[in-house]
Design a protein around this motif. Sequence first.
Motif, PDB file in Angstrom:
ATOM      1  N   SER A 117      45.630  41.404  46.971  1.00 18.61           N
ATOM      2  CA  SER A 117      44.457  41.503  46.110  1.00 18.61           C
ATOM      3  C   SER A 117      43.557  40.280  46.236  1.00 18.61           C
ATOM      4  O   SER A 117      42.336  40.395  46.372  1.00 18.61           O
ATOM      5  CB  SER A 117      44.900  41.683  44.652  1.00 18.61           C
ATOM      6  N   LEU A 118      44.161  39.104  46.223  1.00 23.17           N
ATOM      7  CA  LEU A 118      43.372  37.874  46.336  1.00 23.17           C
ATOM      8  C   LEU A 118      42.736  37.736  47.713  1.00 23.17           C
ATOM      9  O   LEU A 118      41.613  37.232  47.838  1.00 23.17           O
ATOM     10  CB  LEU A 118      44.263  36.670  46.036  1.00 23.17           C
ATOM     11  N   ILE A 124      35.255  40.340  49.495  1.00 24.06           N
ATOM     12  CA  ILE A 124      34.251  41.171  48.822  1.00 24.06           C
ATOM     13  C   ILE A 124      33.754  40.555  47.528  1.00 24.06           C
ATOM     14  O   ILE A 124      32.978  41.185  46.799  1.00 24.06           O
ATOM     15  CB  ILE A 124      34.825  42.570  48.530  1.00 24.06           C
ATOM     16  N   ASP A 125      34.174  39.333  47.207  1.00 23.46           N
ATOM     17  CA  ASP A 125      33.778  38.712  45.947  1.00 23.46           C
ATOM     18  C   ASP A 125      32.272  38.425  45.925  1.00 23.46           C
ATOM     19  O   ASP A 125      31.574  38.570  46.929  1.00 23.46           O
ATOM     20  CB  ASP A 125      34.564  37.422  45.734  1.00 23.46           C
ATOM     21  N   TYR A 126      31.808  38.006  44.763  1.00 29.53           N
ATOM     22  CA  TYR A 126      30.374  37.753  44.577  1.00 29.53           C
ATOM     23  C   TYR A 126      29.871  36.719  45.584  1.00 29.53           C
ATOM     24  O   TYR A 126      28.735  36.813  46.073  1.00 29.53           O
ATOM     25  CB  TYR A 126      30.134  37.266  43.147  1.00 29.53           C
ATOM     26  N   HIS A 127      30.685  35.719  45.885  1.00 25.38           N
ATOM     27  CA  HIS A 127      30.355  34.722  46.907  1.00 25.38           C
ATOM     28  C   HIS A 127      31.323  34.828  48.083  1.00 25.38           C
ATOM     29  O   HIS A 127      31.675  33.817  48.705  1.00 25.38           O
ATOM     30  CB  HIS A 127      30.396  33.318  46.318  1.00 25.38           C
ATOM     31  N   GLY A 128      31.755  36.053  48.370  1.00 28.38           N
ATOM     32  CA  GLY A 128      32.689  36.285  49.459  1.00 28.38           C
ATOM     33  C   GLY A 128      32.011  36.393  50.811  1.00 28.38           C
ATOM     34  O   GLY A 128      30.782  36.238  50.944  1.00 28.38           O
ATOM     35  N   LEU A 144      25.987  41.304  46.124  1.00 29.15           N
ATOM     36  CA  LEU A 144      26.398  42.564  45.512  1.00 29.15           C
ATOM     37  C   LEU A 144      27.651  42.346  44.671  1.00 29.15           C
ATOM     38  O   LEU A 144      28.528  41.567  45.040  1.00 29.15           O
ATOM     39  CB  LEU A 144      26.682  43.606  46.594  1.00 29.15           C
ATOM     40  N   ARG A 145      27.738  43.039  43.568  1.00 25.87           N
ATOM     41  CA  ARG A 145      28.915  42.942  42.712  1.00 25.87           C
ATOM     42  C   ARG A 145      29.900  44.037  43.106  1.00 25.87           C
ATOM     43  O   ARG A 145      29.690  45.212  42.801  1.00 25.87           O
ATOM     44  CB  ARG A 145      28.539  43.076  41.241  1.00 25.87           C
ATOM     45  N   ARG A 228      44.651  44.950  37.807  1.00 25.61           N
ATOM     46  CA  ARG A 228      44.562  43.822  36.870  1.00 25.61           C
ATOM     47  C   ARG A 228      43.669  42.719  37.422  1.00 25.61           C
ATOM     48  O   ARG A 228      42.913  42.084  36.682  1.00 25.61           O
ATOM     49  CB  ARG A 228      45.965  43.270  36.620  1.00 25.61           C
ATOM     50  N   THR A 229      43.742  42.484  38.716  1.00 21.39           N
ATOM     51  CA  THR A 229      42.985  41.384  39.318  1.00 21.39           C
ATOM     52  C   THR A 229      41.627  41.811  39.853  1.00 21.39           C
ATOM     53  O   THR A 229      40.673  41.032  39.820  1.00 21.39           O
ATOM     54  CB  THR A 229      43.795  40.762  40.471  1.00 21.39           C
ATOM     55  N   ALA A 230      41.525  43.031  40.377  1.00 19.55           N
ATOM     56  CA  ALA A 230      40.287  43.450  41.034  1.00 19.55           C
ATOM     57  C   ALA A 230      39.597  44.628  40.379  1.00 19.55           C
ATOM     58  O   ALA A 230      38.465  44.938  40.722  1.00 19.55           O
ATOM     59  CB  ALA A 230      40.580  43.806  42.498  1.00 19.55           C
ATOM     60  N   GLY A 231      40.279  45.294  39.469  1.00 20.93           N
ATOM     61  CA  GLY A 231      39.695  46.466  38.842  1.00 20.93           C
ATOM     62  C   GLY A 231      38.643  46.117  37.810  1.00 20.93           C
ATOM     63  O   GLY A 231      38.428  44.951  37.477  1.00 20.93           O
ATOM     64  N   PRO A 232      37.962  47.123  37.269  1.00 22.58           N
ATOM     65  CA  PRO A 232      36.936  46.876  36.247  1.00 22.58           C
ATOM     66  C   PRO A 232      37.555  46.355  34.961  1.00 22.58           C
ATOM     67  O   PRO A 232      38.736  46.578  34.686  1.00 22.58           O
ATOM     68  CB  PRO A 232      36.306  48.262  36.044  1.00 22.58           C
TER      69      PRO A 232
END
Length: 284
Positions: A117-118, A124-128, A144-145, A228-232
């Motif tokens: 997940s990390l 794909i993160d905001y600053h990924g 993109l979010r 838990r880590t990447a979901g909405p």
Amino acid sequence: MMSVKRKKLEWGYFLLIPGLGYILFFLAGAVGMMIGQSFGFFNYTGSSSFSLKYWQNIITQSFTDDLFYSLKIAVFASFICIVLIYPLSLIIQKAPGKKTIVSLMKIPMFVPALVASLLVLNIIDYHGIINIVLIKLRIIEEPLRMRNDKWGTAALLIQIWKNVPFMMIIMYSAVEGVRKDIIDAARNLGAGRISILSQIVLPLTLPSALISVILVFIRVFNDFIISRTAGPLYPNTLSNLMHVTAYLYDDWHSAACIGCLMLITAVTFVSIYSYISKKLLQHL
């Protein structure tokens, strides 16, 4: 002679004890306790008595939203995986060094879910990486979010990345198990590639494909860490709702109700899917 064989057969049933005993004792015992807790029994902090109030407490908008989100992610992930795996399995069959390719594809299976997940979040993160590249190429003006978005894009991508290798093990073996002499005979009779795929490969490998979809669905539907880590932030999976209900609100009885409904939902989906699959196999 027949009596000796019958005695050996009767003694052979004892070989089922390690596996069957584990299922009956641990699994059935845990499920039975969960069902009992949902009705007010097995209360470790107070008195235990029959009650339906815990079932009434969980029928909320939050539960409904989490249920539909869990189903959405599980269904999309399982069917996207099978759409990717089918052509990929056929391509790898003819690729040089196919054993090495299959071995490399299995790597995500050995990566823990939290680490996976990390890793994907860094991309794909905001600053990924993806946003940085798109901004440098001036395709987008602002990032993109894709993390914690309401559609669960990040969680879905991670689930696909984690479950494609799992499904590959099943489908690669199924495709490889198609006898070459049958395919050669079809070619000698004038069948083309499309006919071979649709009339030979697909019917022979479809049972494995249907089973792999069920297994991936159950894995994703019960997911906790990735969502838990990447979901909405809202909605989330039923596993997260169950965890919050039990540990944050200290309401283990309502958490048991959620667990029962998760089990019922999974069994219902598998039953309906199996029925449709049997009908589909009969027409092939």
